[in-house]
Design a protein around this motif. Sequence first.
Motif, PDB file in Angstrom:
ATOM      1  N   PHE A 176      39.485  -7.649 -57.328  1.00  0.00           N
ATOM      2  CA  PHE A 176      38.296  -6.947 -57.813  1.00  0.00           C
ATOM      3  C   PHE A 176      37.154  -7.913 -58.077  1.00  0.00           C
ATOM      4  CE2 PHE A 176      35.617  -5.204 -61.157  1.00  0.00           C
ATOM      5  CZ  PHE A 176      35.363  -3.918 -60.691  1.00  0.00           C
ATOM      6  N   VAL A 316      36.936   3.803 -62.026  1.00  0.00           N
ATOM      7  CA  VAL A 316      38.202   4.040 -61.326  1.00  0.00           C
ATOM      8  C   VAL A 316      37.973   4.051 -59.816  1.00  0.00           C
ATOM      9  CG1 VAL A 316      40.002   5.762 -60.877  1.00  0.00           C
ATOM     10  CG2 VAL A 316      39.319   5.244 -63.231  1.00  0.00           C
ATOM     11  N   ARG A 319      37.333   0.440 -58.614  1.00  0.00           N
ATOM     12  CA  ARG A 319      38.585  -0.310 -58.615  1.00  0.00           C
ATOM     13  C   ARG A 319      39.538   0.217 -57.541  1.00  0.00           C
ATOM     14  NH1 ARG A 319      42.217  -2.602 -62.443  1.00  0.00           N
ATOM     15  NH2 ARG A 319      44.149  -2.976 -61.278  1.00  0.00           N
ATOM     16  N   MET A 320      39.581   1.520 -57.325  1.00  0.00           N
ATOM     17  CA  MET A 320      40.494   2.108 -56.347  1.00  0.00           C
ATOM     18  C   MET A 320      40.129   1.686 -54.926  1.00  0.00           C
ATOM     19  SD  MET A 320      41.677   6.095 -56.065  1.00  0.00           S
ATOM     20  CE  MET A 320      42.402   6.068 -57.722  1.00  0.00           C
ATOM     21  N   ASP A 323      41.512  -1.776 -54.629  1.00  0.00           N
ATOM     22  CA  ASP A 323      42.976  -1.759 -54.571  1.00  0.00           C
ATOM     23  C   ASP A 323      43.474  -1.217 -53.237  1.00  0.00           C
ATOM     24  OD1 ASP A 323      43.145  -2.861 -57.060  1.00  0.00           O
ATOM     25  OD2 ASP A 323      43.664  -1.016 -58.106  1.00  0.00           O
ATOM     26  N   SER A 333      44.468   1.702 -60.846  1.00  0.00           N
ATOM     27  CA  SER A 333      43.019   1.806 -60.981  1.00  0.00           C
ATOM     28  C   SER A 333      42.604   2.606 -62.211  1.00  0.00           C
ATOM     29  CB  SER A 333      42.420   2.462 -59.732  1.00  0.00           C
ATOM     30  OG  SER A 333      42.842   1.809 -58.559  1.00  0.00           O
ATOM     31  N   MET A 336      41.585   0.731 -65.606  1.00  0.00           N
ATOM     32  CA  MET A 336      40.563  -0.307 -65.525  1.00  0.00           C
ATOM     33  C   MET A 336      40.034  -0.732 -66.897  1.00  0.00           C
ATOM     34  SD  MET A 336      39.026  -2.379 -63.619  1.00  0.00           S
ATOM     35  CE  MET A 336      37.605  -3.470 -63.674  1.00  0.00           C
TER      36      MET A 336
END
Length: 368
Positions: A176, A316, A319-320, A323, A333, A336
């Motif tokens: 990230f 989210v 972050r997703m 990921d 996620s 976070m």
Amino acid sequence: MLLFLIISLTLFLLWTLWNMRGLPGLPAPNIKESFHPLVSILVPLRNEERNVSRLISSLKFLTYPNLEIILLDDGSTDLTLSLLREHTELDSRFKIVIGTELPSGWAGKVHACHQLQREAKGDYFLFLDADVRLSPSVIEKALALLMKNGSKLLTGFPSFDVPVFFSKLLIPLMHFVVLFHLPIRIANKGKMPSATAANGAFMLFERKAYQEMGGHRSVQSSIVDDVQLAKNMKTSGFSVCLADISADVSCRMYERNSEVWEGFVKNIFSGLGRSVPMVILLSIFYAYFYVLPGLLLVYGLWTLQPVYALPWLLTVLQRMAVDWKANQRLALSFFMPLSAAALITIMNASMWRSLRKKPYSWKGRHYT
């Protein structure tokens, strides 16, 4: 405040989606390729008995036809050396080296890698960590991308197996932070040392460029040697390729929460250039943009105001996206805000240990 947060997080999401498109993946191997320069795979091991079997098994399945694999036992006090001998016998590609005593002024892993490269005969050096697992065709793929880009160093972040709670919170943030904060296109096309990221778990050097840069001797006292090596390559005029290797390289860095803590405390403040202002700035940034949305989510649920969940949802989604790109579990996620809080905590713990002149410790060695 809420509107500003929503607009900012929306922009962060859009930037991250665009930025990570600049990260090249490893291409499919060219089965008709007849040029196979010698590649030296170099692995330092210190008290790695839990990793030896899976590491050797992974290396034995590599399909690249011109390899030498050199494994250095760096003063292990467990069964590492005997297991290395047991699992590599009758395979002529493997060579085991016994490391010498650590000299004053050297970091342990750096000295081990320095010894490894002295034993290597390859046209390319691939430094790996003992907890890495490789896909069978990764060498062909990495060489193809290195030559296509004209780079002299290829590195990247593997997909991470995260078995314990602390590792679930912190380790995926490595992807990230890079894909959010590092301008990937500038890092890969330019030679600006400040725009550099690297991961010591997988670093493929062209030998001549590595030696001209000064090799591991040039970073002999560095705790965060991987990033410094990449910076030194750029300073020496060589380009560095940060690639998406997560489909072909996996890594299980830590088995226990205490290992996660000590590993991150050792590395993170040095990785930030031991800059107190940077720790303060990042702490404020992550607290406002990534911890606060979690608190707003709780407030929104408590007061039945769904709009307060929107900042958390945007974090989210950001972050997703990372990921998904990094082959990490997408369910992580949703946590976070907890990951950001853990990052803030460990950055400050690392900084305060340094400021109080207390040594970092790892595998029985102490670093300042």
